[in-house]
Design a protein around this motif. Structure first.
Motif, short mmCIF file in Angstrom:
data_model
loop_
_atom_site.label_atom_id
_atom_site.label_comp_id
_atom_site.label_asym_id
_atom_site.label_seq_id
_atom_site.Cartn_x
_atom_site.Cartn_y
_atom_site.Cartn_z
N ILE A 135 6.95 6.70 -4.67
CA ILE A 135 6.04 7.13 -3.61
C ILE A 135 5.33 5.92 -3.03
O ILE A 135 4.81 5.09 -3.78
CB ILE A 135 5.03 8.16 -4.15
CG1 ILE A 135 5.78 9.38 -4.68
CG2 ILE A 135 4.03 8.56 -3.08
CD1 ILE A 135 4.90 10.38 -5.38
N PRO A 136 5.26 5.80 -1.72
CA PRO A 136 4.58 4.65 -1.12
C PRO A 136 3.06 4.80 -1.16
O PRO A 136 2.53 5.90 -1.37
CB PRO A 136 5.07 4.66 0.33
CG PRO A 136 5.31 6.10 0.61
CD PRO A 136 5.82 6.68 -0.69
N PHE A 156 1.42 -4.03 -1.81
CA PHE A 156 1.32 -2.66 -2.30
C PHE A 156 -0.06 -2.49 -2.91
O PHE A 156 -0.58 -3.37 -3.59
CB PHE A 156 2.41 -2.38 -3.34
CG PHE A 156 2.35 -1.00 -3.93
CD1 PHE A 156 2.77 0.10 -3.21
CD2 PHE A 156 1.86 -0.80 -5.21
CE1 PHE A 156 2.72 1.38 -3.75
CE2 PHE A 156 1.80 0.46 -5.77
CZ PHE A 156 2.24 1.55 -5.03
N ASP A 157 -0.68 -1.34 -2.71
CA ASP A 157 -2.03 -1.07 -3.19
C ASP A 157 -2.09 -1.20 -4.72
O ASP A 157 -1.50 -0.38 -5.43
CB ASP A 157 -2.46 0.33 -2.76
CG ASP A 157 -3.91 0.64 -3.08
OD1 ASP A 157 -4.51 -0.05 -3.92
OD2 ASP A 157 -4.44 1.60 -2.47
N PRO A 158 -2.79 -2.21 -5.24
CA PRO A 158 -2.82 -2.43 -6.70
C PRO A 158 -3.58 -1.35 -7.46
O PRO A 158 -3.49 -1.29 -8.69
CB PRO A 158 -3.52 -3.79 -6.83
CG PRO A 158 -4.35 -3.92 -5.61
CD PRO A 158 -3.59 -3.19 -4.51
N ARG A 159 -4.29 -0.48 -6.77
CA ARG A 159 -5.01 0.61 -7.45
C ARG A 159 -4.07 1.73 -7.88
O ARG A 159 -4.41 2.57 -8.70
CB ARG A 159 -6.10 1.17 -6.55
CG ARG A 159 -7.19 0.15 -6.22
CD ARG A 159 -8.11 0.68 -5.19
NE ARG A 159 -7.34 0.86 -3.94
CZ ARG A 159 -7.78 1.49 -2.87
NH1 ARG A 159 -8.98 2.02 -2.86
NH2 ARG A 159 -7.02 1.60 -1.81
N ARG A 199 3.89 1.18 1.90
CA ARG A 199 4.51 0.12 1.10
C ARG A 199 4.84 0.66 -0.29
O ARG A 199 4.10 1.47 -0.85
CB ARG A 199 3.57 -1.07 0.99
CG ARG A 199 3.35 -1.78 2.32
CD ARG A 199 2.35 -2.89 2.14
NE ARG A 199 1.07 -2.33 1.74
CZ ARG A 199 -0.06 -2.46 2.42
NH1 ARG A 199 -0.08 -3.16 3.53
NH2 ARG A 199 -1.18 -1.92 1.97
N TYR A 200 5.95 0.15 -0.84
CA TYR A 200 6.41 0.56 -2.16
C TYR A 200 6.00 -0.48 -3.20
O TYR A 200 5.70 -1.62 -2.85
CB TYR A 200 7.93 0.76 -2.14
CG TYR A 200 8.32 1.86 -1.19
CD1 TYR A 200 8.26 3.19 -1.58
CD2 TYR A 200 8.69 1.57 0.12
CE1 TYR A 200 8.58 4.21 -0.70
CE2 TYR A 200 9.01 2.59 1.01
CZ TYR A 200 8.96 3.90 0.59
OH TYR A 200 9.26 4.91 1.46
N PRO A 201 5.99 -0.12 -4.49
CA PRO A 201 5.50 -1.03 -5.53
C PRO A 201 6.17 -2.40 -5.56
O PRO A 201 5.56 -3.38 -5.94
CB PRO A 201 5.77 -0.28 -6.83
CG PRO A 201 5.82 1.14 -6.45
CD PRO A 201 6.37 1.17 -5.05
N HIS A 202 7.43 -2.48 -5.15
CA HIS A 202 8.13 -3.76 -5.18
C HIS A 202 7.86 -4.60 -3.93
O HIS A 202 8.35 -5.72 -3.83
CB HIS A 202 9.64 -3.53 -5.36
CG HIS A 202 10.24 -2.72 -4.25
ND1 HIS A 202 10.28 -1.35 -4.31
CD2 HIS A 202 10.79 -3.08 -3.07
CE1 HIS A 202 10.85 -0.89 -3.20
NE2 HIS A 202 11.16 -1.93 -2.44
N GLU A 203 7.07 -4.08 -2.99
CA GLU A 203 6.79 -4.80 -1.75
C GLU A 203 5.44 -5.51 -1.80
O GLU A 203 4.51 -5.07 -2.49
CB GLU A 203 6.81 -3.83 -0.56
CG GLU A 203 8.18 -3.24 -0.32
CD GLU A 203 8.21 -2.26 0.84
OE1 GLU A 203 9.28 -2.20 1.49
OE2 GLU A 203 7.21 -1.57 1.09
#
Length: 131
Positions: free
Chosen positions: A107-108, A120-123, A113-117
């Motif tokens: 889930i973005p 990506f929101d670190p929260r 943005r996706y986790p590998h991008e």
């Protein structure tokens, strides 16, 4: 209850020659159950249209509406070696580990943005299992 790192996967798609779906996400378990139910329905209604792929690694996107928010969910191929921390044990026992195809639903963040991008929101806690 509440949001915490949760892990969920389907069992039964292998019998229909489809990959089992997995998700790791910081969310309420009911959200994950609703999410996987929706994605599974898409697979069963139109497996070819639910996600687009050509050759491994399979990748696709599906849309998921939850509480009036639409998520564009990324689907990524996961190997059995990638699941050491989050194994879909029941599916492996039922069908045999080498017979289970796996895809992680990702889930973005609110910016798409996706986790590998980058950025990506670190929260958001969402471990990725794909390489």
């Amino acid at each position: 209850e509440g949001d915490h790192l949760a892990f969920a996967y389907t069992v039964g798609l292998t019998a229909k020659n489809l990959p089992e779906l997995m998700i790791t996400f910081s969310a309420d378990v009911m959200f994950l159950a609703t999410f996987l139910e929706h994605i599974t329905k898409r697979f069963l209604e139109d497996p070819a249209g639910a996600f687009a792929h050509d050759d491994p690694p399979f990748e696709g996107r599906v849309h998921f509406n939850h509480q009036d928010q639409i998520y564009t969910v990324l689907l990524k191929t996961v190997t059995q070696d990638d699941t050491n921390c989050f194994p879909p044990s029941f599916a492996f026992r039922l069908y045999g580990e080498g017979n289970v195809g796996l895809m992680q639903a990702v889930i973005p963040d609110d910016q798409g943005r996706y986790p590998h991008e980058k950025d990506f929101d670190p929260r958001i806690i969402q471990p990725v299992l794909y390489g």
